[in-house]
Design an enzyme around this catalytic site. Structure first.
Site, PDB file in Angstrom:
ATOM      1  N   ARG A   5      53.769   9.584  14.518  1.00 43.44           N
ATOM      2  CA  ARG A   5      53.604  10.012  13.123  1.00 43.44           C
ATOM      3  C   ARG A   5      54.820   9.556  12.318  1.00 43.44           C
ATOM      4  O   ARG A   5      55.959   9.887  12.651  1.00 43.44           O
ATOM      5  CB  ARG A   5      53.476  11.541  13.071  1.00 43.44           C
ATOM      6  CG  ARG A   5      53.439  12.155  11.685  1.00 43.44           C
ATOM      7  CD  ARG A   5      53.390  13.680  11.838  1.00 43.44           C
ATOM      8  NE  ARG A   5      53.338  14.394  10.565  1.00 43.44           N
ATOM      9  CZ  ARG A   5      54.397  14.813   9.889  1.00 43.44           C
ATOM     10  NH1 ARG A   5      55.629  14.541  10.344  1.00 43.44           N
ATOM     11  NH2 ARG A   5      54.261  15.486   8.757  1.00 43.44           N
ATOM     12  N   LEU A   6      54.561   8.797  11.267  1.00 46.11           N
ATOM     13  CA  LEU A   6      55.631   8.302  10.400  1.00 46.11           C
ATOM     14  C   LEU A   6      55.835   9.311   9.274  1.00 46.11           C
ATOM     15  O   LEU A   6      55.121   9.324   8.273  1.00 46.11           O
ATOM     16  CB  LEU A   6      55.276   6.922   9.844  1.00 46.11           C
ATOM     17  CG  LEU A   6      55.024   5.834  10.893  1.00 46.11           C
ATOM     18  CD1 LEU A   6      54.678   4.509  10.212  1.00 46.11           C
ATOM     19  CD2 LEU A   6      56.218   5.663  11.823  1.00 46.11           C
ATOM     20  N   ASP A   7      56.818  10.171   9.463  1.00 47.14           N
ATOM     21  CA  ASP A   7      57.052  11.275   8.532  1.00 47.14           C
ATOM     22  C   ASP A   7      57.582  10.761   7.197  1.00 47.14           C
ATOM     23  O   ASP A   7      58.513   9.942   7.154  1.00 47.14           O
ATOM     24  CB  ASP A   7      58.062  12.247   9.150  1.00 47.14           C
ATOM     25  CG  ASP A   7      58.420  13.381   8.224  1.00 47.14           C
ATOM     26  OD1 ASP A   7      57.528  14.213   7.957  1.00 47.14           O
ATOM     27  OD2 ASP A   7      59.578  13.429   7.758  1.00 47.14           O
ATOM     28  N   ALA A   8      56.984  11.253   6.106  1.00 45.69           N
ATOM     29  CA  ALA A   8      57.459  10.940   4.741  1.00 45.69           C
ATOM     30  C   ALA A   8      57.638   9.445   4.520  1.00 45.69           C
ATOM     31  O   ALA A   8      58.534   9.006   3.798  1.00 45.69           O
ATOM     32  CB  ALA A   8      58.764  11.683   4.449  1.00 45.69           C
ATOM     33  N   VAL A   9      56.772   8.653   5.125  1.00 49.56           N
ATOM     34  CA  VAL A   9      56.965   7.205   5.139  1.00 49.56           C
ATOM     35  C   VAL A   9      56.852   6.584   3.749  1.00 49.56           C
ATOM     36  O   VAL A   9      57.448   5.524   3.485  1.00 49.56           O
ATOM     37  CB  VAL A   9      55.961   6.552   6.116  1.00 49.56           C
ATOM     38  CG1 VAL A   9      54.535   6.695   5.622  1.00 49.56           C
ATOM     39  CG2 VAL A   9      56.302   5.095   6.378  1.00 49.56           C
TER      40      VAL A   9
END
Length: 585
Positions: free
Chosen positions: A226-230
């Site tokens: 999961r790419l957080d706040a991407v």
């Protein structure tokens, strides 16, 4: 185009043609030094269901939290759950894990990498790559403040007093925070909080370091990342600093690397923005995210329950599509964060959005705000436990009604094309922890309570408890879904319009003609559903997993009576050839 040529193309876009060859060579060298597991890139299946949880979600005195979690999930989640999303389990300082100090370590409070690997022997794993920012106590940032040449440009700073009014703000906290450093005070970009300092991706060393982290997670068994706040990665003054082309190109670079070095590992972008912007991270269907959070689903389902009307949910779902069979929505209703308001802007009108805000506050929840360019504030997120949102304690509804509402909400998420993700507190029937939100002033903690193993086991063992009712109802719906290949993410869906209180999903295999028909009642009234007549209709068996009932089509006839807040799924029993398209044992 070769793999190396694709790498160089991405890096040239980001850093120019002069620097791209040397950066490509350095990246290739790093990749060659890694011993990554080779996994098959299997298609997503109906059995791919994700559970979202904290590493220390279940606690027992004197025991290691990750070990406790693994034992508990083996008993109560398998085989219905195939993957576990362990929220940030690295050393951290704030935001319950999303201010990372050390990306490559397991916080000793939770266990070790071996405990993570043990969990991975029973479940697929999903990790967070917190890629926009680090903790202000991360060693990288400490070296930045010391003016270590290696880290001198690792973080984004602002010189002077430029016009930043165009910058999109997801919070009401200051956009910049001043820190003392070896060279004097430095204004550092802090999108989310003063403890979360933003990385500077205009420095290629930052990107290479973050890619090392990404690949380390793959090496430790992550099948989903999961790419957080991407959406905030790349910033340029004079722009919104949101969804910039360079941000999309970084995601594309990650996809290129994973497809080559770790096929079968999937990227999931987390972008809590309006739906039309959110889906841009699918790219062309082959070059960017594999999965995108379906952020509009939680508020639309809540809106439909609040109004008893499915019109907006139906119209929105009818246009859902992904650009290729290799991409999918991550369908969820609750998570460690709140229910986003941004995703339904342009789908719900202002009056309905405000009604959701009012409903949340009346139900004992909270509302987080974001800052607008003119200095005003607007709702950004509803902070409330999803069971409380559907069946507020003040409403005094029976456990049966609360269970039916929770089960039908999740039956919707399970029936839609995509990969479902269930939050721990939803799957195990928790109410909210309002006291924690009030005590800490952190509204999101209303839905982040850590549970004692003994209490949890006792409540699950009591069949009349709300926790047990909800959990067992959701397990039965999961049994229907995971045993029916028609719910594989790539199987096409059609949203059938009709009665305004019903939400109806049809999944049809174009090769076999098998179909599933899923009918959900969002109102407190009994509704008569008239199923479309077709040869396939006659072979369906209708299931109400909440009530643990099944009826053959011959007993249903042309109409099906849908009780208040109930769901029925019509699934094929057997094809004429004798094949079993769905096993409903």
């Amino acid at each position: 185009m070769t793999f190396e040529e694709r790498l160089q193309e991405h890096l040239a876009f980001l850093y120019g043609t002069d620097r791209a060859p040397s950066l490509t060579a350095e990246l290739r060298q790093r990749l060659q030094q890694l011993d990554l597991p080779r996994r098959s890139a299997r298609p997503l299946h109906a059995r791919d269901v994700i559970l979202i949880t904290y590493a220390d979600q279940v606690q027992a005195p004197g025991r290691i939290p990750l070990e406790v979690l693994g034992t508990f999930l083996a008993r109560h989640a398998a085989p219905h759950i195939r993957a576990v999303h362990i929220l940030p389990f690295y050393p951290w300082t704030s935001d319950d894990g999303f201010a990372v100090v050390d990306y490559l370590s397991v916080d000793p409070r939770y266990g070790t990498w071996e405990h993570v690997h043990d969990l991975g022997r029973s479940f697929d794993l999903m990790f967070d790559l917190v890629c926009n920012h680090t903790s202000s106590r991360c060693p990288w940032f400490e070296e930045f403040l010391r003016d270590n040449p290696r880290y001198r440009d690792f973080y984004l700073t602002v010189q002077g007093d430029p016009d930043l009014s165009a910058v999109f703000r997801p919070r009401t906290t200051p956009l910049h925070t001043e820190f003392p450093s070896a060279t004097g005070p430095r204004k550092v970009w802090t999108t989310f909080s003063a403890d979360q300092v933003d990385l500077n991706y205009q420095n290629p060393a930052v990107l290479l370091t973050v890619l090392d982290v990404l690949l380390t997670y793959v090496r430790h068994g992550a099948r989903f990342i999961r790419l957080d706040a991407v959406a905030f990665l790349w910033k340029e003054i004079g722009t919104s600093c949101l969804h910039l082309p360079q941000t999309h190109r970084i995601v594309q670079l990650m996809r290129t690397i994973l497809d080559h070095a770790a096929p079968g590992t999937r990227l999931i972008t987390e972008t809590n923005v309006p739906h039309s912007e959110n889906i841009s991270y699918f790219g062309d269907g082959s070059n960017e995210a594999h999965l995108v959070y379906n952020f509009a689903l939680p508020p639309l389902v809540l809106h439909s329950f609040r109004t008893g009307r499915t019109t907006e949910l139906t119209d929105w779902a009818a246009q859902l599509q992904t650009p290729s069979p290799d991409t999918a929505f991550l369908n969820y209703l609750a998570s460690h964060d709140g229910i986003g308001v941004n995703p339904v802007r342009g789908i719900l009108d202002d009056r309905d959005t405000q009604a959701l805000v009012d409903h949340t506050l009346a139900a004992g929840g909270f509302v987080s705000e974001k800052a607008l360019p003119d200095g005003s504030r607007t709702p950004y997120e509803l902070n409330i436990n999803y069971l409380d949102a559907l069946s507020p304690l003040r409403a005094g509804e029976s456990p049966d009604v609360a269970t039916r509402k929770m089960a039908t909400a999740h039956a919707v998420a399970l029936s839609l094309a995509g990969v479902p993700a269930l939050y721990f507190h939803s799957f195990f029937g928790s109410r909210g922890d309002r006291a924690a939100a009030l005590t800490t002033g952190i509204y999101r903690r209303i839905n982040r309570e850590k549970l004692a193993l003994a209490r949890l086991e006792a409540e699950l063992a009591e069949p009349t408890s709300l926790r047990a009712r909800v959990h067992h109802a959701l397990r039965r719906w999961l049994t229907l879904r995971t045993n029916c290949p028609l719910f594989a993410p790539a199987v096409p869906q059609t949203i059938l319009k009709g009665h305004p209180r019903l939400f109806v999903v049809e999944r049809t295999d174009p090769t076999t003609g098998h179909r599933a028909l899923c009918v959900h009642n969002f109102s407190g009234e009994r509704v008569t559903y008239r199923a479309p007549r077709s040869p396939a209709q006659a072979g369906l068996i209708w299931h109400d997993a909440t009530g643990d009932r099944s009826l053959p089509a011959r007993d249903v006839g042309d109409t099906l009576q849908i009780e208040p807040w109930a769901s029925w799924w019509g699934l094929p029993a057997a094809a004429p050839s004798g094949n079993q398209p769905c096993s409903n044992d």
